[in-house]
Write an enzyme that holds these catalytic residues in place. Structure first.
Site, PDB file in Angstrom:
ATOM      1  N   GLU A   1     -13.529   9.678 -17.197  1.00 11.04           N
ATOM      2  CA  GLU A   1     -12.362   9.073 -17.847  1.00 11.04           C
ATOM      3  C   GLU A   1     -11.075   9.886 -17.671  1.00 11.04           C
ATOM      4  O   GLU A   1     -10.300  10.032 -18.609  1.00 11.04           O
ATOM      5  CB  GLU A   1     -12.639   8.886 -19.356  1.00 11.04           C
ATOM      6  CG  GLU A   1     -13.797   7.970 -19.633  1.00 11.04           C
ATOM      7  CD  GLU A   1     -14.155   7.883 -21.110  1.00 11.04           C
ATOM      8  OE1 GLU A   1     -14.293   6.748 -21.604  1.00 11.04           O
ATOM      9  OE2 GLU A   1     -14.310   8.939 -21.760  1.00 11.04           O
TER      10      GLU A   1
HETATM   11  C1  ACM Z   1     -18.524   9.280 -21.349  1.00 14.79           C
HETATM   12  O1  ACM Z   1     -19.141   8.621 -22.197  1.00 14.79           O
HETATM   13  N1  ACM Z   1     -17.208   9.263 -21.328  1.00 14.79           N
HETATM   14  C2  ACM Z   1     -19.221  10.073 -20.356  1.00 14.79           C
END
Ligand code: ACM
Length: 524
Positions: free
Chosen positions: A338
């Site tokens: 992310e």
């Molecule tokens: C995640 O759940 N951002 C790895």
């Protein structure tokens, strides 16, 4: 001189005492080892109908007096002494021990059991656990614990007969990596709390604990060359609480404790995103050169390291060098998820260079599935959590996967719509949903040969204390542990849920705050 008549009386009394002891320890119903409720389900079980009775004279014998065997025997004694009240002395023996004892041996086990497998043989006379490596003995001990009455897990002496059904179990895991991730950033958890997590998950043969040590909301481990990370970046957590961090000494204590439970700690420093705590601690790590504010919210994807600055790589090297020196296992987790505000053209060279840094330190990089956007170095592992496309990219580069599909293995998801804590973005995960999947058939293109194992992930935005950790972890974790350990042909929800229901007594004895799912026939 003892008179002949007196002698025969003494002998009669002794014989009666032995018979009474045998009768008093006789189980109420005939034993059948194949009907026991072991989780994860062992590979093969053969019953004799006999039983072994653990009595107060029992000792734990080891085949020789090595530190390795002594410490594993001490571990077993430590599990059995509180509830039995028996001394359970540890003794070395050459040859087979006498009647009524437990024997741990590293010889005579079949090579096919590998490093983690074991055979457990229970006769009227002796309980023998044989393995090739002490990890196998440890796993055999977890099975043995589950074959004793559930009250063996109580912390005070119980007036009970400690019988164990007779027969032989031969067992080894389907996957070598069976993990659980604990996020200690969104909320901080103490050394004692993490030790309890290790205690509870090792019952189910979980052998990796991935600690998510840095994120936007907090930096949780002391780095001596960058002290502000913990001192300043560790000051708070989600909701604005006081946060916290582990000193290197405390972190070392955790690693040692985990090692003694055959659990490998996998430390994660999430980067280049999820880095606000570091960016708030050191202005130089920011693209702007200005420190950010500490963050106590729950948004994701807004932070990034300055991937074009050399100081960033000095930071990465220093942090991973210090962490590597405290890490007994092979892996360092580099995060990589992310990173929404890192440009793709910056992200790719960053994750490639970070992998090289980790490899130079003699460790193996693991990263969330996004890291497969870059070139994966030989040996690097991608942790599949959300994108099958990324996971397939990793496989096409020849990399192995660690399977944590959010819709099955994210144990921070709610069980149902009424669960008071947890998230729902990956769906509701009832106990059957966490159990009913096969890593090797979940995604087209990803087979058994591409997978090192599975990991349950517990993110802690909504979790503030141990009771809540336990509530979301149990009873989903035993099921996920079975997904990782037991060969898929042996697994079946309708049969599993009966075994799980019988673990309520164990959960209660261990004082685990578990979710009493309506899908499971609990036997209290
Ligand atoms: C995640 O759940 N951002 C790895």
């Amino acid at each position: 001189m003892i008179k002949k008549r007196t002698l025969s009386r003494i002998i009669s009394v002794m014989i009666i005492a032995v018979i009474l002891f045998q009768i008093s320890c006789k189980p109420e119903t005939p034993t059948d080892l194949t009907k026991e409720n072991v989780i994860p389900k062992p590979l093969t079980v053969a019953a004799t109908g006999d039983y072994f009775c653990l009595g107060k004279k029992a000792s734990i014998y080891i085949q020789e007096e090595t530190d390795e065997l002594k410490s594993i025997a001490e571990y077993l004694a430590g599990r059995l002494r509180p509830a039995t009240g028996f001394p359970l002395e540890i003794k070395a023996v050459s040859g087979t021990p006498g009647k009524g004892n437990i024997y741990l041996t590293l010889s005579g086990a079949d090579a096919s059991l590998g490093d983690e497998g074991y055979s457990l043989t229970i006769t009227k006379k002796l309980v023998t656990i044989a393995a090739n490596k002490s990890a196998g003995l440890f796993n055999g001990i977890q099975t043995l614990r589950q074959l004793l009455p559930a009250n063996i897990e109580m912390s005070s002496v119980q007036d009970l007969d400690w019988h164990i059904p007779g027969g032989t179990i031969t067992d080894y895991p389907a996957y070598n990596y069976r993990g659980v991730m604990l996020d200690v950033t969104r909320h901080f958890f103490t050394v004692e709390e993490v030790k309890r997590v290790i205690d509870l998950v090792s019952v189910y043969k979980i052998n990796h604990l991935h600690l998510h040590l840095s994120d936007d909301q907090g930096w949780r481990v002391e780095i001596k060359s960058w002290p502000n990370l913990a001192l300043y970046g560790g000051k708070t957590e989600v909701g604005g609480g006081v946060g916290g961090s582990y000193t290197q000494e405390q972190y070392g204590e955790l690693v040692k404790y985990a090692d003694a439970h055959f659990v490998t700690i996998v430390p994660e420093i999430d980067m280049p995103g999820h880095t606000n705590a570091a960016l708030a601690s050191y202005p130089d790590l920011n693209i702007s050169g200005k420190a950010t504010e500490l963050y106590t919210g729950t948004e994701v994807g807004f932070s990034t390291l300055a991937t074009k600055k050399e100081i960033t790589y000095k930071f990465v090297e220093d942090v991973f060098r210090e962490l590597a020196s405290m890490t007994s296992g092979p892996y360092l987790h580099i995060g990589g998820d992310e990173s929404h505000v890192t440009k793709k053209e910056d992200y790719i060279p960053f994750v490639e260079r970070v992998q090289d840094i980790v490899i130079k330190l003699g460790k193996t990089p693991i990263g969330w599935d996004e890291i497969s956007l870059g070139k994966l170095r030989p040996g690097s592992v991608a942790q599949y959590w959300s994108s099958a496309e990324n996971a397939n990219k990793a496989v096409s580069q020849g990399a192995k996967l660690l399977m944590s599909p959010a819709s099955r293995a994210y144990i921070d998801m709610k069980y149902d719509s009424t669960t008071a804590i947890g998230y729902t973005w990956a769906g509701l995960i009832e106990v059957d949903k966490a159990y009913n999947w096969d890593p090797a058939t979940l995604e087209p293109g990803i087979g058994r040969e591409n997978i090192i194992g599975i990991e349950a992930a517990l993110w802690t935005e909504t979790i503030t204390n141990m009771e809540e950790i336990e509530f979301l972890t149990f009873p989903r974790l035993p099921g996920l542990a079975e997904v990782g350990w037991s060969h898929s042909s042996l697994r079946n929800w309708d049969e599993y849920k009966i075994r799980l229901g019988n673990h309520a007594k164990r959960f209660n004895a261990l004082e685990i705050n578990y979710y009493p799912s309506k899908l499971v026939p609990w036997v209290e």
